[in-house]
Design an enzyme around this catalytic site. Structure first.
Site, PDB file in Angstrom:
ATOM      1  N   CYS A 114       0.817  -1.232   0.000  1.00 10.10           N
ATOM      2  CA  CYS A 114       0.000   0.000   0.000  1.00 10.10           C
ATOM      3  C   CYS A 114       0.844   1.272   0.000  1.00 10.10           C
ATOM      4  O   CYS A 114       0.339   2.345  -0.317  1.00 10.10           O
ATOM      5  CB  CYS A 114      -0.933  -0.009   1.209  1.00 10.10           C
ATOM      6  SG  CYS A 114      -2.030  -1.423   1.193  1.00 10.10           S
ATOM      7  N   HIS A 259      -3.433   6.990   2.248  1.00 13.86           N
ATOM      8  CA  HIS A 259      -3.851   5.679   1.733  1.00 13.86           C
ATOM      9  C   HIS A 259      -5.257   5.361   2.236  1.00 13.86           C
ATOM     10  O   HIS A 259      -5.548   5.497   3.420  1.00 13.86           O
ATOM     11  CB  HIS A 259      -2.852   4.622   2.203  1.00 13.86           C
ATOM     12  CG  HIS A 259      -3.288   3.230   1.919  1.00 13.86           C
ATOM     13  ND1 HIS A 259      -3.637   2.808   0.654  1.00 13.86           N
ATOM     14  CD2 HIS A 259      -3.450   2.155   2.733  1.00 13.86           C
ATOM     15  CE1 HIS A 259      -3.981   1.530   0.704  1.00 13.86           C
ATOM     16  NE2 HIS A 259      -3.885   1.107   1.955  1.00 13.86           N
ATOM     17  N   ASN A 289     -10.130  -0.444  -0.756  1.00 13.23           N
ATOM     18  CA  ASN A 289      -8.677  -0.334  -0.685  1.00 13.23           C
ATOM     19  C   ASN A 289      -8.076  -0.939  -1.959  1.00 13.23           C
ATOM     20  O   ASN A 289      -8.093  -2.152  -2.148  1.00 13.23           O
ATOM     21  CB  ASN A 289      -8.209  -1.096   0.560  1.00 13.23           C
ATOM     22  CG  ASN A 289      -6.710  -1.030   0.769  1.00 13.23           C
ATOM     23  OD1 ASN A 289      -5.959  -0.617  -0.107  1.00 13.23           O
ATOM     24  ND2 ASN A 289      -6.265  -1.461   1.937  1.00 13.23           N
TER      25      ASN A 289
HETATM   26  O1  UT7 Z   1      -4.101  -1.352   3.316  1.00 15.06           O
HETATM   27  C1  UT7 Z   1      -3.240  -2.037   4.142  1.00 15.06           C
HETATM   28  C2  UT7 Z   1      -3.402  -1.647   5.536  1.00 15.06           C
HETATM   29  N1  UT7 Z   1      -4.633  -2.147   6.062  1.00 15.06           N
HETATM   30  C3  UT7 Z   1      -5.307  -1.469   6.967  1.00 15.06           C
HETATM   31  O2  UT7 Z   1      -4.915  -0.372   7.301  1.00 15.06           O
HETATM   32  C4  UT7 Z   1      -6.512  -2.112   7.599  1.00 15.06           C
HETATM   33  C5  UT7 Z   1      -6.470  -1.940   9.101  1.00 15.06           C
HETATM   34  N2  UT7 Z   1      -7.518  -2.599   9.797  1.00 15.06           N
HETATM   35  C6  UT7 Z   1      -8.840  -2.320   9.654  1.00 15.06           C
HETATM   36  O3  UT7 Z   1      -9.191  -1.505   8.836  1.00 15.06           O
HETATM   37  C7  UT7 Z   1      -9.841  -2.995  10.530  1.00 15.06           C
HETATM   38  O4  UT7 Z   1      -9.159  -3.704  11.551  1.00 15.06           O
HETATM   39  C8  UT7 Z   1     -10.794  -3.971   9.784  1.00 15.06           C
HETATM   40  C9  UT7 Z   1     -11.752  -3.188   8.908  1.00 15.06           C
HETATM   41  C10 UT7 Z   1      -9.950  -4.913   8.938  1.00 15.06           C
HETATM   42  C11 UT7 Z   1     -11.629  -4.783  10.773  1.00 15.06           C
HETATM   43  O5  UT7 Z   1     -12.278  -3.948  11.695  1.00 15.06           O
HETATM   44  P1  UT7 Z   1     -12.230  -4.288  13.252  1.00 15.06           P
HETATM   45  O6  UT7 Z   1     -13.089  -3.302  13.919  1.00 15.06           O
HETATM   46  O7  UT7 Z   1     -10.774  -4.331  13.634  1.00 15.06           O
HETATM   47  O8  UT7 Z   1     -12.917  -5.708  13.307  1.00 15.06           O
HETATM   48  P2  UT7 Z   1     -12.304  -7.109  13.761  1.00 15.06           P
HETATM   49  O9  UT7 Z   1     -11.340  -7.628  12.741  1.00 15.06           O
HETATM   50  O10 UT7 Z   1     -11.800  -6.995  15.161  1.00 15.06           O
HETATM   51  O11 UT7 Z   1     -13.607  -8.012  13.728  1.00 15.06           O
HETATM   52  C12 UT7 Z   1     -14.713  -7.734  14.593  1.00 15.06           C
HETATM   53  C13 UT7 Z   1     -15.763  -8.792  14.366  1.00 15.06           C
HETATM   54  C14 UT7 Z   1     -15.213 -10.219  14.493  1.00 15.06           C
HETATM   55  O12 UT7 Z   1     -16.199 -10.983  15.158  1.00 15.06           O
HETATM   56  P3  UT7 Z   1     -16.056 -11.307  16.737  1.00 15.06           P
HETATM   57  O13 UT7 Z   1     -14.760 -12.042  16.861  1.00 15.06           O
HETATM   58  O14 UT7 Z   1     -16.033  -9.966  17.401  1.00 15.06           O
HETATM   59  O15 UT7 Z   1     -17.271 -12.114  16.998  1.00 15.06           O
HETATM   60  C15 UT7 Z   1     -15.085 -10.677  13.075  1.00 15.06           C
HETATM   61  O16 UT7 Z   1     -15.230 -12.074  12.942  1.00 15.06           O
HETATM   62  O17 UT7 Z   1     -16.305  -8.698  13.055  1.00 15.06           O
HETATM   63  C16 UT7 Z   1     -16.269  -9.988  12.419  1.00 15.06           C
HETATM   64  N3  UT7 Z   1     -16.063  -9.762  10.982  1.00 15.06           N
HETATM   65  C17 UT7 Z   1     -17.064  -9.548  10.121  1.00 15.06           C
HETATM   66  N4  UT7 Z   1     -18.395  -9.501  10.282  1.00 15.06           N
HETATM   67  C18 UT7 Z   1     -19.140  -9.244   9.187  1.00 15.06           C
HETATM   68  C19 UT7 Z   1     -14.880  -9.700  10.303  1.00 15.06           C
HETATM   69  N5  UT7 Z   1     -15.114  -9.451   9.014  1.00 15.06           N
HETATM   70  C20 UT7 Z   1     -16.465  -9.338   8.870  1.00 15.06           C
HETATM   71  C21 UT7 Z   1     -17.294  -9.086   7.776  1.00 15.06           C
HETATM   72  N6  UT7 Z   1     -18.629  -9.039   7.975  1.00 15.06           N
HETATM   73  N7  UT7 Z   1     -16.803  -8.845   6.538  1.00 15.06           N
END
Ligand code: UT7
Length: 332
Positions: A114, A259, A289
């Site tokens: 990225c 980004h 992204n």
């Molecule tokens: O470009 C390269 C650099 N990348 C980034 O900068 C991305 C950085 N990270 C993020 O943007 C965020 O961490 C995400 C958007 C990837 C995820 O958001 P989050 O608030 O950190 O969510 P999480 O990964 O902690 O997941 C929360 C919950 C989980 O369920 P439990 O364990 O709380 O029951 C996941 O299983 O959301 C669940 N989950 C989803 N639910 C519905 C994960 N993906 C999905 C989905 N739809 N697509």
């Protein structure tokens, strides 16, 4: 030392729009989850048969035309991507061929995920500064949709990425519009936090086989929370280094183009830089992204929308796999 300006800039995204509602039918996800967690409403995916070079070629042609040159005038083509047409060779020689360039110029790819476009600016800027080259085509472009697991198991990364790319032509200038600085960084302790392992020599004697695929080693993995935590620290940090280097303050800046990985990251960076969201460009809702594509796409759209103009100071910043991160300040 010469100064380098961006003489041509263009982007290409596929026509096919994939909404969050479309993804609801493929993955165990909801429009509400995607919008709340990332700010993404839709993204673009290429049609079958369209490769990364084919997608970004129109942007390359337009950037070259805008720079007032012909493809044959290019001295170098440098591409940043994680989704090259082939495993090897790189995409740069392919673009050289597709642009009809018969001269034997320099053409190579870099892998900085990225952060790639700002890494490219740093490399291109150096070639112009030393006088080695006069016309350089930089291309940041990714077809992420062919890397993704589009099944429910892949929802954590599958909903975040899209396809798109951009191209810039760098030229020497004696004017006041030029790249004031670039700063690029990496911290390899983050390697395991965002990766796609295969095809890779780590799987010697093969790089990819059915067992590697069955285990999903070819699919992107992201520890989203860890990446998020680092992104919101490293981007402001590198912006501050760049401002200090140029003896500027954030008040001197017309627009920050970061980004586009997550709207919440953009908001946190704005808060940490003590700027309003008016100064932070956002188009993640439209494209998701696009990895190496986000910065040039955002620059093109921001310019077209009149968010910055000749003479304005703009700041670019990115963070991604590696970890890699970077910033650049440009007087437009
Ligand atoms: O470009 C390269 C650099 N990348 C980034 O900068 C991305 C950085 N990270 C993020 O943007 C965020 O961490 C995400 C958007 C990837 C995820 O958001 P989050 O608030 O950190 O969510 P999480 O990964 O902690 O997941 C929360 C919950 C989980 O369920 P439990 O364990 O709380 O029951 C996941 O299983 O959301 C669940 N989950 C989803 N639910 C519905 C994960 N993906 C999905 C989905 N739809 N697509």
């Amino acid at each position: 030392m010469n100064k380098a300006k961006i003489a041509g800039l263009a982007y290409s995204v596929p026509d096919r729009v994939v909404t969050n509602h479309d993804l609801e039918t493929m993955m165990d996800t909801t429009d509400e989850w995607i919008q709340t967690r990332s700010g993404i409403k839709e993204r673009r995916w290429v049609e079958e048969g369209m490769s990364n070079s084919g997608m970004v070629l129109p942007a390359c042609k337009k950037a070259i035309k805008d720079a007032g040159i012909e493809p044959e005038d290019l001295d170098a083509i440098i591409v940043g991507t994680v989704s090259s047409d082939y495993n090897f060779p790189g995409m740069a020689p392919m673009l050289q061929q597709q642009l009809g360039i018969k001269t034997n110029i320099s053409a190579f790819d870099i892998s900085a995920a990225c952060s790639a476009f700002i890494y490219l600016l740093e490399i291109g800027n150096q070639f112009i500064q030393t006088g080695k080259y006069k016309n350089i085509l930089l291309v940041g472009s990714d077809v992420m949709s062919c890397l993704l697991d589009k099944s429910p198991a892949g929802r954590a990364t599958g909903v975040l990425f899209g396809d798109g790319g951009g191209a810039a032509v760098l030229q020497p200038t004696e004017g006041e519009s030029y790249i004031l600085s670039t700063h690029t960084y990496a911290d390899g302790s983050g390697v395991e936090m965002l990766k796609a392992e295969a095809p890779g020599s780590i799987f010697y004697p093969n790089r990819i086989d059915s067992d590697i695929v069955a285990k999903g080693h070819h699919l992107p993995f992201q520890n989203g929370r860890e990446v998020f935590k680092n992104a919101v620290v490293r981007m402001p940090e590198s912006i501050n280094v760049a401002l200090k280097h140029n003896n500027l303050s954030i008040e001197d800046v017309s627009l920050v183009i970061a980004h586009q990985a997550n709207y919440r990251i953009l908001k946190t960076v704005a808060k940490r830089m003590d700027i309003s969201m008016d100064k932070m460009y956002v188009n993640i809702h439209k494209y998701g992204n696009t990895t190496a594509g986000t910065i040039p796409i955002a620059m093109c759209e921001a310019l077209a929308e009149g968010k910055f103009k000749k003479g304005d100071i703009i700041v670019l910043t990115a963070f991604g796999a590696g970890y890699t991160w970077a910033s650049s300040i440009i007087r437009w």
